[in-house]
Write a protein that holds these residues in place. Sequence first.
Motif, PDB file in Angstrom:
ATOM      1  N   ASP A 111     -33.771 -79.828 111.280  1.00  0.00           N
ATOM      2  CA  ASP A 111     -32.512 -80.208 110.627  1.00  0.00           C
ATOM      3  C   ASP A 111     -32.751 -80.718 109.212  1.00  0.00           C
ATOM      4  OD1 ASP A 111     -31.077 -79.583 112.920  1.00  0.00           O
ATOM      5  OD2 ASP A 111     -31.341 -81.608 113.752  1.00  0.00           O
ATOM      6  N   ARG A 112     -33.884 -81.398 109.035  1.00  0.00           N
ATOM      7  CA  ARG A 112     -34.212 -81.959 107.721  1.00  0.00           C
ATOM      8  C   ARG A 112     -35.700 -81.763 107.449  1.00  0.00           C
ATOM      9  NH1 ARG A 112     -30.600 -85.512 110.030  1.00  0.00           N
ATOM     10  NH2 ARG A 112     -32.315 -86.585 111.073  1.00  0.00           N
ATOM     11  N   PHE A 113     -36.065 -81.953 106.178  1.00  0.00           N
ATOM     12  CA  PHE A 113     -37.465 -81.799 105.788  1.00  0.00           C
ATOM     13  C   PHE A 113     -38.290 -82.959 106.341  1.00  0.00           C
ATOM     14  CE2 PHE A 113     -41.003 -82.165 102.680  1.00  0.00           C
ATOM     15  CZ  PHE A 113     -41.566 -80.905 102.900  1.00  0.00           C
ATOM     16  N   THR A 114     -39.577 -82.732 106.476  1.00  0.00           N
ATOM     17  CA  THR A 114     -40.519 -83.702 107.039  1.00  0.00           C
ATOM     18  C   THR A 114     -40.576 -84.984 106.206  1.00  0.00           C
ATOM     19  OG1 THR A 114     -41.859 -81.770 107.650  1.00  0.00           O
ATOM     20  CG2 THR A 114     -42.876 -83.956 107.895  1.00  0.00           C
ATOM     21  N   PHE A 115     -40.449 -86.140 106.865  1.00  0.00           N
ATOM     22  CA  PHE A 115     -40.753 -87.404 106.193  1.00  0.00           C
ATOM     23  C   PHE A 115     -42.279 -87.505 106.156  1.00  0.00           C
ATOM     24  CE2 PHE A 115     -41.709 -92.003 106.372  1.00  0.00           C
ATOM     25  CZ  PHE A 115     -41.104 -92.392 105.193  1.00  0.00           C
ATOM     26  N   PRO A 116     -42.913 -87.395 105.002  1.00  0.00           N
ATOM     27  CA  PRO A 116     -44.366 -87.127 104.950  1.00  0.00           C
ATOM     28  C   PRO A 116     -45.272 -88.296 105.292  1.00  0.00           C
ATOM     29  CG  PRO A 116     -43.484 -87.341 102.728  1.00  0.00           C
ATOM     30  CD  PRO A 116     -42.307 -87.394 103.662  1.00  0.00           C
ATOM     31  N   PHE A 117     -44.714 -89.506 105.412  1.00  0.00           N
ATOM     32  CA  PHE A 117     -45.571 -90.675 105.615  1.00  0.00           C
ATOM     33  C   PHE A 117     -45.626 -91.137 107.069  1.00  0.00           C
ATOM     34  CE2 PHE A 117     -43.769 -90.795 101.331  1.00  0.00           C
ATOM     35  CZ  PHE A 117     -44.937 -90.610 100.623  1.00  0.00           C
ATOM     36  N   TYR A 118     -44.860 -90.478 107.930  1.00  0.00           N
ATOM     37  CA  TYR A 118     -44.880 -90.813 109.356  1.00  0.00           C
ATOM     38  C   TYR A 118     -44.155 -89.702 110.086  1.00  0.00           C
ATOM     39  CZ  TYR A 118     -45.124 -93.890 113.437  1.00  0.00           C
ATOM     40  OH  TYR A 118     -45.440 -94.445 114.656  1.00  0.00           O
ATOM     41  N   TYR A 119     -44.900 -88.795 110.716  1.00  0.00           N
ATOM     42  CA  TYR A 119     -44.247 -87.633 111.302  1.00  0.00           C
ATOM     43  C   TYR A 119     -45.108 -87.013 112.391  1.00  0.00           C
ATOM     44  CZ  TYR A 119     -47.585 -84.804 108.640  1.00  0.00           C
ATOM     45  OH  TYR A 119     -48.741 -84.249 108.139  1.00  0.00           O
ATOM     46  N   LEU A 139     -39.259 -85.602  96.430  1.00  0.00           N
ATOM     47  CA  LEU A 139     -38.361 -85.337  97.560  1.00  0.00           C
ATOM     48  C   LEU A 139     -36.893 -85.585  97.236  1.00  0.00           C
ATOM     49  CD1 LEU A 139     -40.486 -86.830 100.475  1.00  0.00           C
ATOM     50  CD2 LEU A 139     -40.178 -84.430  99.884  1.00  0.00           C
ATOM     51  N   GLN A 140     -36.621 -86.132  96.050  1.00  0.00           N
ATOM     52  CA  GLN A 140     -35.228 -86.355  95.672  1.00  0.00           C
ATOM     53  C   GLN A 140     -34.495 -85.020  95.584  1.00  0.00           C
ATOM     54  OE1 GLN A 140     -34.968 -88.762  92.116  1.00  0.00           O
ATOM     55  NE2 GLN A 140     -36.442 -90.251  92.896  1.00  0.00           N
ATOM     56  N   GLY A 141     -33.379 -84.936  96.292  1.00  0.00           N
ATOM     57  CA  GLY A 141     -32.621 -83.689  96.335  1.00  0.00           C
ATOM     58  C   GLY A 141     -32.821 -82.927  97.630  1.00  0.00           C
ATOM     59  N   LEU A 142     -33.814 -83.335  98.446  1.00  0.00           N
ATOM     60  CA  LEU A 142     -34.015 -82.735  99.765  1.00  0.00           C
ATOM     61  C   LEU A 142     -33.455 -83.647 100.848  1.00  0.00           C
ATOM     62  CD1 LEU A 142     -37.708 -81.373  99.773  1.00  0.00           C
ATOM     63  CD2 LEU A 142     -35.598 -80.042  99.647  1.00  0.00           C
ATOM     64  N   GLU A 143     -32.928 -83.061 101.901  1.00  0.00           N
ATOM     65  CA  GLU A 143     -32.548 -83.849 103.075  1.00  0.00           C
ATOM     66  C   GLU A 143     -33.813 -84.083 103.877  1.00  0.00           C
ATOM     67  OE1 GLU A 143     -29.041 -83.107 105.408  1.00  0.00           O
ATOM     68  OE2 GLU A 143     -28.366 -81.638 103.931  1.00  0.00           O
ATOM     69  N   VAL A 144     -34.212 -85.335 103.971  1.00  0.00           N
ATOM     70  CA  VAL A 144     -35.502 -85.688 104.582  1.00  0.00           C
ATOM     71  C   VAL A 144     -35.253 -86.503 105.844  1.00  0.00           C
ATOM     72  CG1 VAL A 144     -37.716 -86.853 104.194  1.00  0.00           C
ATOM     73  CG2 VAL A 144     -36.575 -85.687 102.298  1.00  0.00           C
ATOM     74  N   ASP A 145     -36.121 -86.306 106.844  1.00  0.00           N
ATOM     75  CA  ASP A 145     -36.034 -87.111 108.070  1.00  0.00           C
ATOM     76  C   ASP A 145     -36.042 -88.593 107.721  1.00  0.00           C
ATOM     77  OD1 ASP A 145     -35.992 -84.953 109.801  1.00  0.00           O
ATOM     78  OD2 ASP A 145     -38.168 -84.902 110.032  1.00  0.00           O
ATOM     79  N   GLU A 146     -35.381 -89.387 108.545  1.00  0.00           N
ATOM     80  CA  GLU A 146     -35.375 -90.832 108.332  1.00  0.00           C
ATOM     81  C   GLU A 146     -36.781 -91.397 108.524  1.00  0.00           C
ATOM     82  OE1 GLU A 146     -32.594 -92.757 110.842  1.00  0.00           O
ATOM     83  OE2 GLU A 146     -30.826 -91.859 109.893  1.00  0.00           O
ATOM     84  N   ASN A 147     -37.039 -92.460 107.793  1.00  0.00           N
ATOM     85  CA  ASN A 147     -38.293 -93.177 107.953  1.00  0.00           C
ATOM     86  C   ASN A 147     -38.255 -93.919 109.289  1.00  0.00           C
ATOM     87  OD1 ASN A 147     -40.534 -94.797 107.851  1.00  0.00           O
ATOM     88  ND2 ASN A 147     -40.024 -95.773 105.901  1.00  0.00           N
ATOM     89  N   PRO A 148     -39.047 -93.503 110.275  1.00  0.00           N
ATOM     90  CA  PRO A 148     -38.987 -94.169 111.581  1.00  0.00           C
ATOM     91  C   PRO A 148     -39.411 -95.628 111.533  1.00  0.00           C
ATOM     92  CG  PRO A 148     -40.844 -92.659 111.471  1.00  0.00           C
ATOM     93  CD  PRO A 148     -40.038 -92.420 110.240  1.00  0.00           C
ATOM     94  N   LEU A 149     -40.147 -95.997 110.477  1.00  0.00           N
ATOM     95  CA  LEU A 149     -40.591 -97.388 110.359  1.00  0.00           C
ATOM     96  C   LEU A 149     -39.458 -98.324 109.983  1.00  0.00           C
ATOM     97  CD1 LEU A 149     -44.016 -96.852 108.563  1.00  0.00           C
ATOM     98  CD2 LEU A 149     -43.571 -97.129 111.004  1.00  0.00           C
ATOM     99  N   LEU A 150     -38.301 -97.749 109.592  1.00  0.00           N
ATOM    100  CA  LEU A 150     -37.133 -98.572 109.267  1.00  0.00           C
ATOM    101  C   LEU A 150     -36.235 -98.768 110.476  1.00  0.00           C
ATOM    102  CD1 LEU A 150     -36.168 -97.115 105.765  1.00  0.00           C
ATOM    103  CD2 LEU A 150     -37.617 -99.076 106.300  1.00  0.00           C
ATOM    104  N   VAL A 151     -36.553 -98.090 111.575  1.00  0.00           N
ATOM    105  CA  VAL A 151     -35.760 -98.215 112.806  1.00  0.00           C
ATOM    106  C   VAL A 151     -36.399 -99.280 113.681  1.00  0.00           C
ATOM    107  CG1 VAL A 151     -34.933 -97.003 114.852  1.00  0.00           C
ATOM    108  CG2 VAL A 151     -35.102 -95.784 112.668  1.00  0.00           C
TER     109      VAL A 151
END
Length: 559
Positions: A22-30, A336-348
């Motif tokens: 659905d969205r691009f990879t969040f590159p720091f935790y995936y 990554l600005q302008g891409l729909e990126v997965d949420e940062n799971p570390l913020l959940v």
Amino acid sequence: MANPTDVLHPLPPGTESTPLPDRFTFPFYYRPHTLAVAAAEDLQAHLRSDKSWDADFGLDADGTGRQGKMFGVLVVAHGDEELSYLAAYSGKLADSNHLPGFVPPVYDLLDERGFYRSGESEINAVTLELEALQANPAYIRAKQLLETTRLEAEQELQRERQLVKAGKQRRREAREAAADLSPTELEALEKRLAAESIRQSYGLKDLKRALEHRVQLAEEDVSRYEIAISRTEKRRREMSAALQDRIFTEYAFLNAEGQTRGLGSIFSETVFGVPPAGAGECAAPKLLQYAFIHGLRPIALAEFWWGQSPGSEIRQHGHYYPACKGKCEPILSHMLQGLEVDENPLLVNPARGKTLRIVYEDDDLLVIDKPHEFLSVPGKHIQDSVYQRIRGQYPEATGPLVVHRLDMSTSGLLLVTKRKEVHKQLQRQFFRRSVEKRYQALVVGAVAGTEGFIDLPLRGDLDDRPRQIVCSDHGKAARTRWKVVEATGGNTRVDLWPVTGRTHQLRVHCAHPEGLGAAIVGDDLYGQPDDRLCLHAAWIAFVHPTSRERMAFESSVPF
């Protein structure tokens, strides 16, 4: 610039019906998307096959050779939404920035036609000029003459001072021996001695001035050469700084919105203010830059380590890893600005819906059984923690409450106090290492041996917090006792007794080749992600601060 047809690789057969993320990879935790895994496995098959370039990655049978390398794949859409993938490696590979099938660097510092090589040549020419000035025989002779002149002047001055001192002693002895002289003879003696004293005093001053002038002439001779050397050194510094500034400006990165920012501008907003060495040379920035330049739409990203692990940080062959924080996070945050990126799971908040089990409670303290994925103390983004829960449950409690910490992902026994005085007393026991703790871990695969000690000094990875690395030069002593409990399901269950309490100590000591060489199951930093980190604080013993009784508590291992 590489032609897209040269670096666009078809995805392996069988991926045609795979749903897109659905969205691009969040590159720091995936966890890599299925398409990215397929692309990575295709690239790995190529790395195992015959290539036109040579690099052994330390995978020889005897384990020797150069260490491994981080690779990346980027699944992209192009044309009529046809899917392909791009491949990249971090830094150089086989001493080259350009290898068949891989995207080029964002900026090639090795390009003979580029400004960097031209500027480097100019700086090298100034360096040669500087070395010639420093090696000039006339300059060397002038320095030697100055050193000799100073030494001779000091020796000559010392001899004259000794003569003056001896003269002073003779005059003292002459006065002592003049007791029988007549007044007229005594007056004549005093005049003669006074004249001698003045003559020697002026003589010393005249000699000192003459010697200082001689040294000054030698210093001026050396100074003429050193002024030229200093000016050349300054010119080289200014040229180097100007070249570095140009690199920071022209080493620029696109984002999905078509905006460009230079390396210097990106890192000016960080704590350090300047880019660290190697910034922009990792696989992820190379892949995204190439995709944006050629109008390719990024779909999914994955980076993996291939080859032998470095001596300090832990990298497992074939394992996937997130982008590093120090070098890549500022760059990728822009790209990554302008891409729909997965949420940062570390913020959940991972503790939502979880409860703390109280194992023991009295008027002074609590023993808590903490679930995994539950903070011990409030974090940067998430406040929910053992501390916050206990503070809310016991509003009358005083002091810091939490006596020691467990990693968020580690479950098990945790000490909490209700009174500040009790907290201090328990902390003192921790400082003295009189509190006993035993953890249990499930590690991947088999372990050599049945028990032992691990001594590997640790420090934080400055380029990739919160990861820790082994460092004999600057690391703090870290020691762990271990014992195999059983082999189970292809993995090994081990008991761990930390003698010291460094950050991530047990995780690093398990995963590092010089430790157990087996990462803990579910360790997303030093191994592979799974349902959970299989590390549990199973037993703790201490002396109760009030009753002075030794107390021990055990928690069943939940995995």
